[in-house]
Write a protein that holds these residues in place. Structure first.
Motif, PDB file in Angstrom:
ATOM      1  N   THR A 120     -32.941   4.437 116.389  1.00 32.57           N
ATOM      2  CA  THR A 120     -33.209   5.636 117.205  1.00 32.57           C
ATOM      3  C   THR A 120     -33.019   5.305 118.531  1.00 32.57           C
ATOM      4  O   THR A 120     -32.325   6.200 119.227  1.00 32.57           O
ATOM      5  CB  THR A 120     -34.513   6.207 116.757  1.00 32.57           C
ATOM      6  OG1 THR A 120     -34.481   6.756 115.371  1.00 32.57           O
ATOM      7  CG2 THR A 120     -34.785   7.527 117.776  1.00 32.57           C
ATOM      8  N   GLU A 121     -33.339   4.534 119.101  1.00 29.97           N
ATOM      9  CA  GLU A 121     -33.595   4.189 120.467  1.00 29.97           C
ATOM     10  C   GLU A 121     -32.231   3.533 121.079  1.00 29.97           C
ATOM     11  O   GLU A 121     -31.691   4.217 122.059  1.00 29.97           O
ATOM     12  CB  GLU A 121     -34.661   2.794 120.847  1.00 29.97           C
ATOM     13  CG  GLU A 121     -36.208   3.161 120.395  1.00 29.97           C
ATOM     14  CD  GLU A 121     -37.176   2.254 120.893  1.00 29.97           C
ATOM     15  OE1 GLU A 121     -36.661   1.201 121.535  1.00 29.97           O
ATOM     16  OE2 GLU A 121     -38.190   2.127 120.522  1.00 29.97           O
ATOM     17  N   GLU A 122     -31.531   2.876 120.270  1.00 32.40           N
ATOM     18  CA  GLU A 122     -30.189   2.520 120.702  1.00 32.40           C
ATOM     19  C   GLU A 122     -29.430   3.731 120.761  1.00 32.40           C
ATOM     20  O   GLU A 122     -28.657   3.938 121.747  1.00 32.40           O
ATOM     21  CB  GLU A 122     -29.850   1.554 119.816  1.00 32.40           C
ATOM     22  CG  GLU A 122     -28.174   0.984 120.043  1.00 32.40           C
ATOM     23  CD  GLU A 122     -27.937  -0.090 118.841  1.00 32.40           C
ATOM     24  OE1 GLU A 122     -26.648  -0.833 119.302  1.00 32.40           O
ATOM     25  OE2 GLU A 122     -28.624  -0.052 117.851  1.00 32.40           O
ATOM     26  N   ASN A 134     -30.139   6.834 121.118  1.00 30.35           N
ATOM     27  CA  ASN A 134     -30.500   7.664 122.392  1.00 30.35           C
ATOM     28  C   ASN A 134     -30.231   7.217 123.913  1.00 30.35           C
ATOM     29  O   ASN A 134     -29.614   7.923 124.696  1.00 30.35           O
ATOM     30  CB  ASN A 134     -31.986   7.853 122.386  1.00 30.35           C
ATOM     31  CG  ASN A 134     -32.334   8.978 121.184  1.00 30.35           C
ATOM     32  OD1 ASN A 134     -31.406   9.536 120.523  1.00 30.35           O
ATOM     33  ND2 ASN A 134     -33.757   9.181 120.939  1.00 30.35           N
ATOM     34  N   ASP A 152     -36.458  14.840 123.967  1.00 29.29           N
ATOM     35  CA  ASP A 152     -37.420  13.881 123.043  1.00 29.29           C
ATOM     36  C   ASP A 152     -36.886  13.853 121.599  1.00 29.29           C
ATOM     37  O   ASP A 152     -36.623  15.071 121.065  1.00 29.29           O
ATOM     38  CB  ASP A 152     -38.956  13.874 123.177  1.00 29.29           C
ATOM     39  CG  ASP A 152     -39.426  13.578 124.512  1.00 29.29           C
ATOM     40  OD1 ASP A 152     -38.553  13.078 125.303  1.00 29.29           O
ATOM     41  OD2 ASP A 152     -40.430  14.097 124.845  1.00 29.29           O
TER      42      ASP A 152
END
Length: 311
Positions: free
Chosen positions: A118-120, A122, A137
């Motif tokens: 998810t973080e990568e 986004n 978000d």
């Protein structure tokens, strides 16, 4: 990622295909409730959706959350697959859209991306999206693509992971949306990452979910691209094959917005939805929508109220 079901019969395929092709110019009617819903005259935010029930439900949740903040909303649902609607968002014809971050990155923004978390995902989206749009978000809620088989098929051929398909897929047909055949997170990736290539491909349309399930359970297709929040997986005891090499990346529900049209009030409303929406919530709402035949606007209002977003 999305828009995965088309009927098996040629006539049904043709009819649904013509409908999908024309849906980009559809009215603002809500295909889930059968009603035309515009919150009033004057300038309003255009909230869009793809052509499958879950995305339409999410768009309705976004629309009602925005209206609860006093914002005017025009609904433009059932547009089509990402290949149809994405350019409309970039150009501002649609201004708010419930997206799935991993699929957005891999199919529309950077088809060479190898990001899976998810973080990568986004982080890459924030760098690579066109300047006219941005993501807000992400929710905890995810709905991933899958390759799914019946319990009987899994037991007979000892299938647990996607890699296990390699010895049998050449004689099988997989059912999926037409776009699945050209996507890395689909037919292309199955061959590249797992060495799996199906003998035949059966294209399906978003409106024919029941047809897909009938084809799978009658063994007319031996595998199917089914979303992981589909209530049929539990109800019909289907087997989602494990994906240890992460062919299908994280697919968090994430608002994609046209920057110049969305003010801080709108962003706050959409981020509030993301802060509360879980995968369990999505599964529960899909059961109500698909199995219990409840109206999408009723389900949306019920969830928004329970989440404390509207009163």
């Amino acid at each position: 990622m999305r828009g995965i079901y088309r009927g098996a019969a040629f006539g049904l395929i043709t009819a649904l295909s013509l409908t999908a092709c024309g849906s980009g110019d559809s009215s603002d009617s809500n295909p889930l409730t059968g009603s035309s819903k515009d919150s009033g005259g004057g300038k309003s935010l255009v909230v869009g959706s793809a052509n499958f029930p879950e995305n339409q439900l999410l768009a309705e949740i976004y629309a009602e959350a925005l209206e609860a903040k006093g914002l005017k909303v025009t609904r433009k649902f059932d547009i089509g697959a990402r290949e149809v609607y994405y350019d409309q968002i970039v150009k501002g014809g649609i201004q708010v859209f419930p997206e799935y971050n991993g699929a957005l990155l891999a199919t529309a923004v950077d088809k060479t991306s190898t990001a899976t978390g998810t973080e990568e995902i986004n982080a890459e989206l924030k760098k690579k999206l066109p300047s006219s749009v941005e993501i807000l978000d992400s929710a905890e809620a995810q709905d991933k693509d899958s390759v799914t088989v019946t319990a009987e098929t899994a037991e007979k051929y000892h299938l647990k992971t996607l890699a296990d398909l390699k010895s049998v897929a050449g004689k099988w047909t997989i059912g999926a949306g037409s776009e699945f055949k050209t996507r890395t997170q689909g037919w292309v990736g199955l061959k590249k990452i797992y060495g799996v290539e199906f003998g035949k491909f059966q294209p399906l349309d978003a409106g024919a979910q029941s047809t897909l399930l009938k084809l799978l359970e009658s063994d007319k297709v031996q595998a199917a691209n089914i979303y992981t929040t589909d209530p049929a997986i539990v109800a019909d005891k289907l087997v989602v094959l494990e994906d240890p090499k992460s062919l299908f990346s994280s697919q968090n529900v994430t608002p994609l917005v046209y920057k110049s049209a969305v003010n801080d009030t709108a962003k706050s409303a959409l981020n509030a939805v993301s802060a509360k929406l879980t995968t369990a919530d999505l599964q529960d709402m899909m059961k109500k929508l698909v199995n219990d035949k409840e109206d999408a606007d009723t389900i949306a209002k019920e969830w928004l109220t329970k989440a404390g977003i509207v009163s």
